[in-house]
Design an enzyme around this catalytic site. Structure first.
Site, PDB file in Angstrom:
ATOM      1  N   ARG A  28      -2.651 -13.997  -2.068  1.00 13.77           N
ATOM      2  CA  ARG A  28      -2.762 -14.237  -0.627  1.00 13.77           C
ATOM      3  C   ARG A  28      -3.298 -15.641  -0.343  1.00 13.77           C
ATOM      4  NH1 ARG A  28      -1.080  -9.372   1.057  1.00 13.77           N
ATOM      5  NH2 ARG A  28      -2.020  -7.533   0.114  1.00 13.77           N
ATOM      6  N   ASP A  46      -6.954  -8.078   4.619  1.00 10.78           N
ATOM      7  CA  ASP A  46      -6.116  -8.875   3.716  1.00 10.78           C
ATOM      8  C   ASP A  46      -5.548 -10.109   4.405  1.00 10.78           C
ATOM      9  OD1 ASP A  46      -6.568  -7.114   1.665  1.00 10.78           O
ATOM     10  OD2 ASP A  46      -4.713  -5.991   1.962  1.00 10.78           O
ATOM     11  N   LYS A  77     -12.617  -9.260  -3.478  1.00  5.80           N
ATOM     12  CA  LYS A  77     -11.160  -9.091  -3.558  1.00  5.80           C
ATOM     13  C   LYS A  77     -10.663  -9.756  -4.850  1.00  5.80           C
ATOM     14  CE  LYS A  77     -10.627  -6.731   0.165  1.00  5.80           C
ATOM     15  NZ  LYS A  77     -10.234  -5.339   0.069  1.00  5.80           N
ATOM     16  N   SER A 130     -13.435   1.396   2.763  1.00  4.67           N
ATOM     17  CA  SER A 130     -12.399   1.065   1.781  1.00  4.67           C
ATOM     18  C   SER A 130     -11.348   2.172   1.721  1.00  4.67           C
ATOM     19  CB  SER A 130     -13.041   0.897   0.398  1.00  4.67           C
ATOM     20  OG  SER A 130     -12.037   0.983  -0.594  1.00  4.67           O
ATOM     21  N   GLY A 172      -6.001  -3.661  -7.825  1.00  7.61           N
ATOM     22  CA  GLY A 172      -7.121  -2.764  -7.493  1.00  7.61           C
ATOM     23  C   GLY A 172      -6.621  -1.418  -7.004  1.00  7.61           C
ATOM     24  N   SER A 194       0.832  -1.211   0.000  1.00 11.01           N
ATOM     25  CA  SER A 194       0.000   0.000   0.000  1.00 11.01           C
ATOM     26  C   SER A 194       0.865   1.259   0.000  1.00 11.01           C
ATOM     27  CB  SER A 194      -0.895   0.024   1.247  1.00 11.01           C
ATOM     28  OG  SER A 194      -1.841  -1.000   1.185  1.00 11.01           O
ATOM     29  N   ARG A 228     -14.027  -6.619 -10.807  1.00 12.94           N
ATOM     30  CA  ARG A 228     -14.168  -6.021  -9.471  1.00 12.94           C
ATOM     31  C   ARG A 228     -14.939  -4.691  -9.523  1.00 12.94           C
ATOM     32  NH1 ARG A 228      -8.552  -6.409  -6.353  1.00 12.94           N
ATOM     33  NH2 ARG A 228      -9.898  -5.799  -4.628  1.00 12.94           N
TER      34      ARG A 228
HETATM   35  C1  S3P Z   1      -5.682  -1.315   0.049  1.00 13.05           C
HETATM   36  C2  S3P Z   1      -6.909  -1.308   0.654  1.00 13.05           C
HETATM   37  C3  S3P Z   1      -7.702  -2.528   0.852  1.00 13.05           C
HETATM   38  C4  S3P Z   1      -6.845  -3.774   0.758  1.00 13.05           C
HETATM   39  C5  S3P Z   1      -5.946  -3.749  -0.447  1.00 13.05           C
HETATM   40  C6  S3P Z   1      -5.007  -2.556  -0.383  1.00 13.05           C
HETATM   41  C7  S3P Z   1      -4.977  -0.035  -0.141  1.00 13.05           C
HETATM   42  O1  S3P Z   1      -8.703  -2.604  -0.150  1.00 13.05           O
HETATM   43  O2  S3P Z   1      -7.660  -4.918   0.730  1.00 13.05           O
HETATM   44  O3  S3P Z   1      -5.163  -4.927  -0.504  1.00 13.05           O
HETATM   45  O4  S3P Z   1      -3.765  -0.036  -0.434  1.00 13.05           O
HETATM   46  O5  S3P Z   1      -5.619   1.005   0.024  1.00 13.05           O
HETATM   47  P1  S3P Z   1     -10.123  -1.866  -0.017  1.00 13.05           P
HETATM   48  O6  S3P Z   1      -9.906  -0.409  -0.104  1.00 13.05           O
HETATM   49  O7  S3P Z   1     -10.941  -2.384  -1.175  1.00 13.05           O
HETATM   50  O8  S3P Z   1     -10.679  -2.295   1.311  1.00 13.05           O
END
Ligand code: S3P
Length: 451
Positions: free
Chosen positions: A390, A317, A344, A168, A94, A23, A122
């Site tokens: 994962r 996660d 996910k 999120s 994502g 992240s 997604r």
């Molecule tokens: C993330 C937020 C989470 C997490 C993803 C990374 C991020 O997703 O599951 O692996 O870096 O902001 P969501 O925002 O969909 O909850």
């Protein structure tokens, strides 16, 4: 696609580092691209997802160089990105797609962005709807809700006051990034706090941003960012696989150094400690606005617990690997309020249940989680990753903790999405792991991306 074969019966011992936080790596690259001046990122995660972010930024005209383990980004300023001459590919990521949408909403040119099979399935409406309210124009499949997406931004967006319908961090971050392009103050309210790396890093880059005690975030537009030096902490989501492996393998004793322990991410440690895990957090310090520590983990017997509510975004996660821990715990573990797992990289509720059952686990799915009856020894088997990084790593740890028989995880190449070198690291700590081919990413892959 490569597979990985795991033999049970080892114990883990020694010291290690895990790769940089995924992240934080994404955010450092994205903010570096729209800042003025140079951003140096140390310990950047050279995983497939973060390389997707770099590749997209390069297509938007950003100069990116690699210097050993470091990434150097020459910022273009808020308005300096250039119209890409081809479709951007966010791969499996994502975070790349959703956060980039926030930035593209503020660019006065057309971008088309797509991703792999999983990402194209997604939900993107959660980001697109508020960005439309801010004045961006975005088109996509399924009534504008799924990628491929076409984005025609505006140099100046309307500020927004928005309450996240789902907790999120990706949606929150996209809106905060778009807020940099708004005339006035954008406010994002969170039903429950989710990871706050964007807020921390935007403040460090000089954004005009403040966070209320209830975690509501306000950001003002039209304020240039300044490039920074960012040291990315080790990824707690990667460390979690080693923490559970060392907990489940009797006689284990490992030290994982320099792991990010941002309180919005440490739910996994809290839950494992409640289950009886022996985890010592030491040498707590701060690097670039993020708390970091060393984690010592010794094997322990676990008991089942209930996991739900506001804790879920702090370990979302890690639920697949927590489910593996639960199969070894005495009693029942019930995970609720985690319906987000269904959207996910895969439907992680179905995928975890389906694959752990092949190893002999006793578990049931719920619409919003899992119920796991632990304490029954697992037996090695052939399982599939569903192309979810994962899940692949969780199954590898389940294989290590099995009472007998090898476990073969098919389609394990996806591990490189977030944890290049996973198998080698486990082996260096004493695990018996074999890769059918070595597909690990390395810094050289960055060169390929940037050519
Ligand atoms: C993330 C937020 C989470 C997490 C993803 C990374 C991020 O997703 O599951 O692996 O870096 O902001 P969501 O925002 O969909 O909850």
């Amino acid at each position: 696609m490569s597979s990985i074969t795991i033999s049970p019966g080892a114990r883990l011992e020694g010291e290690c580092h895990v790769p940089g936080d995924k992240s934080i790596s994404h955010r450092a690259a994205l903010l570096g691209a729209i800042a003025e001046g140079t951003t140096e990122i140390e310990n950047f995660l050279f995983g497939a997802d973060c390389l997707s972010t770099l590749r997209c930024l390069k297509s938007l005209g950003v100069a990116i160089e690699q210097d050993g383990g470091r990434v150097r980004i020459t910022g273009k300023g808020l308005a300096g990105l250039e119209e890409p001459d081809d479709v951007l590919d966010a791969g499996n990521s994502g975070t790349t797609m959703r956060l980039l949408l926030g930035i593209l909403a503020g660019q006065e040119f057309l971008t088309v962005i797509t991703g792999d099979n999983s990402l194209r399935g997604r939900p993107m409406g959660r980001v697109i709807k508020p960005l439309l309210q801010m004045g961006a124009r975005i088109w996509g499949r399924e009534s504008g809700l799924k990628a491929p997406l076409a984005v025609m931004g505006r140099a100046q967006l309307e500020p927004l006051v928005y309450r996240l319908p789902v907790p999120s961090a990706q949606v929150k971050s996209a809106l905060l990034l778009a807020g940099l392009y708004a005339r006035g103050e954008t406010t994002v309210q969170q039903p429950v706090p989710c990871r706050d790396h964007t807020e921390r890093m935007m403040a460090a880059f000089g954004a005009s941003l403040r966070v209320d005690p209830d975690c509501t975030v306000h950001v003002s537009g039209d304020n240039p960012l300044r490039g920074q030096w960012v040291k990315v902490p080790g990824d707690i989501s990667a460390a979690a696989f080693l923490v559970v492996a060392a907990t489940l393998l009797p006689g284990s004793d490992i030290l994982i150094r320099d792991v990010g322990i941002n309180p919005t991410r440490t739910g996994v440690l809290e839950v494992l400690q409640r289950m009886g895990a022996d985890i010592t957090v030491s040498s707590e310090r701060s690097t670039g606005g993020e708390p970091v520590a060393d984690l010592r983990v010794r094997s322990a017997r676990l008991r089942g617990v209930e996991i739900g509510g506001a804790l879920i975004p702090q370990l979302i996660d890690e639920i697949p690997i927590i489910a593996v821990a639960a199969t070894a715990a005495e009693g029942v573990t019930v995970i609720t309020d985690a319906a987000e797992l269904r959207v996910k990289e895969t439907d992680r509720i179905e995928a975890v249940a389906c694959e752990l059952r092949k190893l002999g686990a006793d578990l049931d799915t719920r619409p919003d989680g899992l119920s796991i009856c632990g304490g029954k020894p697992l037996k090695g088997a052939a399982v599939s990753s569903w192309n979810d990084h994962r899940l692949a790593m969780s199954l590898a740890v389940a294989g290590l903790a099995s009472a007998a028989g090898d476990t073969m995880v098919g389609d394990a190449g996806c591990i490189d999405v977030s944890f290049p070198g996973f198998a080698g690291l486990l082996a260096s700590l004493g695990a018996r792991v074999e890769l059918d081919d070595d597909s690990s990413f390395s810094g050289q892959h960055l060169q390929i991306v940037l050519e």
